[in-house]
Scaffold this active site. Structure first.
Site, PDB file in Angstrom:
ATOM      1  N   MET A 180       0.821  -1.202   0.000  1.00  0.00           N
ATOM      2  CA  MET A 180       0.000   0.000   0.000  1.00  0.00           C
ATOM      3  C   MET A 180       0.863   1.263   0.000  1.00  0.00           C
ATOM      4  O   MET A 180       2.067   1.216   0.219  1.00  0.00           O
ATOM      5  CB  MET A 180      -0.923   0.001   1.211  1.00  0.00           C
ATOM      6  CG  MET A 180      -1.950  -1.121   1.205  1.00  0.00           C
ATOM      7  SD  MET A 180      -2.999  -1.143   2.668  1.00  0.00           S
ATOM      8  CE  MET A 180      -3.938   0.382   2.463  1.00  0.00           C
ATOM      9  N   HIS A 181       0.212   2.384  -0.235  1.00  0.00           N
ATOM     10  CA  HIS A 181       0.737   3.737   0.011  1.00  0.00           C
ATOM     11  C   HIS A 181       1.775   4.240  -0.998  1.00  0.00           C
ATOM     12  O   HIS A 181       2.107   5.418  -0.985  1.00  0.00           O
ATOM     13  CB  HIS A 181       1.358   3.859   1.414  1.00  0.00           C
ATOM     14  CG  HIS A 181       0.536   3.313   2.517  1.00  0.00           C
ATOM     15  ND1 HIS A 181      -0.773   3.684   2.732  1.00  0.00           N
ATOM     16  CD2 HIS A 181       0.828   2.411   3.482  1.00  0.00           C
ATOM     17  CE1 HIS A 181      -1.233   3.046   3.799  1.00  0.00           C
ATOM     18  NE2 HIS A 181      -0.300   2.261   4.263  1.00  0.00           N
TER      19      HIS A 181
ATOM     20  N   ASP B  57      -2.582  -4.936   0.471  1.00  0.00           N
ATOM     21  CA  ASP B  57      -2.053  -6.224   0.907  1.00  0.00           C
ATOM     22  C   ASP B  57      -2.755  -6.786   2.137  1.00  0.00           C
ATOM     23  O   ASP B  57      -3.078  -7.975   2.193  1.00  0.00           O
ATOM     24  CB  ASP B  57      -0.541  -6.151   1.125  1.00  0.00           C
ATOM     25  CG  ASP B  57      -0.096  -4.971   1.978  1.00  0.00           C
ATOM     26  OD1 ASP B  57      -0.955  -4.236   2.528  1.00  0.00           O
ATOM     27  OD2 ASP B  57       1.124  -4.766   2.102  1.00  0.00           O
TER      28      ASP B  57
END
Length: 487
Positions: A79-80, A236
Site C-alpha cells: 500500500m501507500h 495487501d
C-alpha cells in the site's frame, strides 16, 4: 481457475486457485528496495513488470493447462506507494514506498492546514501515506510535480499495464490520505492539500468488482483466455484478510511480515487517529477495518540475523529458545524502530536501540531482545486498538514470522489472545487476490471467503505475560526517555 497477483515489497507472488479452494501452484520473483538517502525507500516500477512477466512465463511453462482455464485475475499489493505518471503514462521518478520517511515536515503542514483531515480520511497524516509524498514532490521536485497527470498505487500501476485502465479500489485508496473513507469516494479537500484534483486520481471500484479486462496481446502471450476480467483487488492487508476469511466484525489477524500489522474488521467507519490507529475500507462493500502498524517486525529479525551472521532466522530462534528464564530477564531491551514507527507513536524519526548491552550478551541474547521488542511494539498497537473499542477472541497469525511456534507463544502471552495458524495462510495477499477475482466472476462471500483449517494454536501463558510485564514497562520508559533524541 483464478489468478492472484500480489505485488509485495520483497517479492511478487503469483497464485492459481481452483473452484474447490485448492491452491494449484504459487511462484515468486524477488524484488529489491533502493535507499538512496536516509529515510528514503524506492522501487522502479519497471522491476515490478519484469517480475510479473517472468513469473507468468514460468507459470505458462509449468502450468499452461491451468492458465488456459483462468476465469479472472485479482490484484493485491503493497500500500501507500506513489507512482507518478505524465500525460503519456511515462513513470516520472522511482516509486516512493510505504516505508519511506522523508515527508514528515509535509505531514505537519497538512495537519495544520486541514485539522479536520483525520475525520475525513480516518487517519493522521503520516509519511507512509501517499499524499504527503506528493506534497514532498511539490516542494522538492516541483518541475516533475508539474508534469504529474496521474498518481497510481503500485498494484494499480500493474493494472494499467494489464488493462490500459486507471482504476483503484477502496481498501488501497483508503491508504492514500485522499479518500473520504466513510463515504468511499475521493475527498476534494484532501486532494487540494497536495495541489491535485480528482482528475489526477484513478476511477474507484469495490475490491470484489470487475475493474477492467486483460489486454488481448497479454492474454495471447501468457496463454490466458481472451477478455477475462481484472478484479478491483485489495491492499495487501485487506487482501490477506479475504484470503483468510477475515470478513466479518470481530474477525482479525496478526501479520508478521516486513511490517507487523494487527487487523480488525469493523461494520462501520471507526476512526481513532489520536492513537495513530488506521481506519480503512475493507476490500468488500460496506465493510471497514482498523489496523495498528509496526513498521519493522520480521524485518527486524532478518536484520539482526544478518548482522550476527547467523545462517537463517530459524537458527537464531532456536538459540533464543534455549536461553534460561534468567538469561532472558538479563537480555538487552530493543526498540524495533528501524524504519520509524506508526502506531501508536506516529514518529518517522524513531530509531532502533539496543539498551543494556554487556560483555556477557551473545547472539541468542540479542535475538531474544529483538523478538521481545517487536512483541512489545505490537502490544502498544493492540492496546491502542482496544482503547478505541477493538477486540477479538482470537487472531489468525500470518506472514513469514508466523512460522516460529516459540515467537507465537511469546506474542499470544503478551497480547493475551489466542493466535491461530491456518493451513495455507502463508499465501496471504495472493490468495485473497484470487478470491476477489472469484467474487468478481459471480462467487458469493459465503462460498468464496472461507476460513482455513487450523494448523496450530498458541494459547496465552499468564505466567509468561507476568514475567514480561516489568521489561515492557522498561521498554516504554526507554522510548519516552529517548523521544527527544530521535531526529
Amino acid at each position: 481457475m483464478f489468478l492472484g497477483i500480489d505485488l509485495g515489497t520483497s517479492e511478487l507472488k503469483l497464485l492459481l486457485l481452483d473452484e474447490q479452494h485448492r491452491i494449484v501452484t504459487t511462484t515468486g520473483v524477488a524484488l529489491t528496495v533502493q535507499r538512496p538517502q536516509p529515510l528514503w525507500s524506492e522501487q522502479d516500477p519497471a522491476a515490478w513488470w519484469a517480475a510479473l512477466d517472468a513469473g507468468m512465463a514460468k507459470l505458462k511453462e509449468e502450468h499452461g493447462d491451468a492458465l488456459a482455464q483462468v476465469r479472472g485475475i485479482g490484484l493485491s499489493g503493497q500500500m501507500h506507494g506513489a507512482v507518478t505518471l505524465d500525460a503519456a503514462d511515462q513513470v516520472l521518478r522511482p516509486a516512493i514506498l510505504w516505508n519511506d520517511g522523508r515527508s514528515g515536515p509535509q505531514c505537519a503542514e497538512m495537519m495544520a492546514a486541514c485539522p479536520e483531515l483525520p475525520a475525513i480520511t480516518g487517519n493522521l497524516a503520516m509519511p507512509g501515506f501517499t499524499a504527503p509524498k506528493l506534497a514532498w514532490m511539490r516542494q522538492h521536485e516541483h518541475e516533475l510535480f508539474a508534469r504529474v497527470a496521474k498518481v497510481l498505487l503500485p498494484k494499480d500501476w500493474l493494472r494499467l499495464q494489464l488493462s490500459g485502465e486507471y482504476v483503484s479500489e477502496m481498501s488501497d485508496a483508503a491508504g492514500t490520505l485522499w479518500l473520504d473513507v466513510g463515504r468511499r469516494c475521493w475527498s476534494p479537500e484532501a486532494l487540494a492539500l497536495t495541489g491535485l484534483t480528482e482528475a489526477h486520481m484513478p476511477r474507484l471500484v469495490e475490491g470484489s468488482e470487475a475493474s477492467a479486462t486483460l489486454k488481448p496481446e497479454l492474454a495471447a502471450r501468457w496463454g490466458l483466455p481472451a477478455g477475462i476480467p481484472v478484479a478491483g483487488g485489495g491492499g495487501d492487508n485487506a487482501a490477506s484478510a479475504v484470503g483468510m476469511g477475515v470478513v466479518k466484525p470481530g474477525d482479525g489477524f496478526l501479520s508478521l511480515g516486513t511490517s507487523g500489522v494487527i487487523f480488525l474488521c469493523n461494520p462501520a467507519f471507526s476512526p481513532n487517529p489520536a492513537r495513530a490507529v488506521h481506519a480503512f475500507c475493507h476490500a468488500l462493500p460496506d465493510t471497514w477495518h482498523q489496523m495498528s502498524v509496526v513498521l519493522s517486525a520480521a524485518s527486524s529479525l532478518r536484520w539482526v540475523t544478518q548482522l550476527l551472521n547467523e545462517p537463517n532466522e530459524a537458527t537464531l530462534i532456536d538459540k533464543v529458545a534455549a536461553l534460561s528464564d534468567t538469561q532472558r530477564q538479563q537480555a538487552p531491551i530493543f526498540l524495533p524502530y528501524l524504519s520509524g514507527e506508526r502506531t501508536p507513536h506516529n514518529n518517522a524519526n524513531a530509531k532502533g536501540v539496543f539498551f543494556g548491552l554487556t560483555h556477557e550478551h551473545d547472539a541468542a541474547a540479542l535475538g531474544y531482545a529483538v523478538l521481545e521488542g517487536v512483541g512489545f511494539a505490537l502490544l502498544d498497537g493492540w492496546q491502542a486498538l482496544q482503547a478505541g473499542g477493538g477486540s477479538a477472541e482470537q487472531l489468525w497469525l500470518v506472514g513469514g514470522g508466523a512460522r516460529s511456534e516459540w515467537w507465537a507463544k511469546l506474542l499470544a502471552s503478551l497480547l493475551n489472545v489466542r493466535l491461530v495458524n491456518g493451513v495455507g495462510a502463508e499465501a496471504g495477499g495472493a490468495l485473497g487476490a484470487a478470491r476477489l477475482a472469484w467474487l468478481a466472476c459471480g462467487g458469493t462471500v459465503d462460498e468464496v471467503c472461507r476460513t482455513p483449517d487450523i494448523a496450530r494454536v498458541a494459547e496465552p501463558d499468564p505466567a509468561l505475560a507476568a514475567a514480561l510485564q516489568p521489561r515492557y514497562e522498561r521498554f516504554k520508559r526507554l522510548f519516552e526517555a529517548l523521544r527527544s533524541e530521535f531526529v
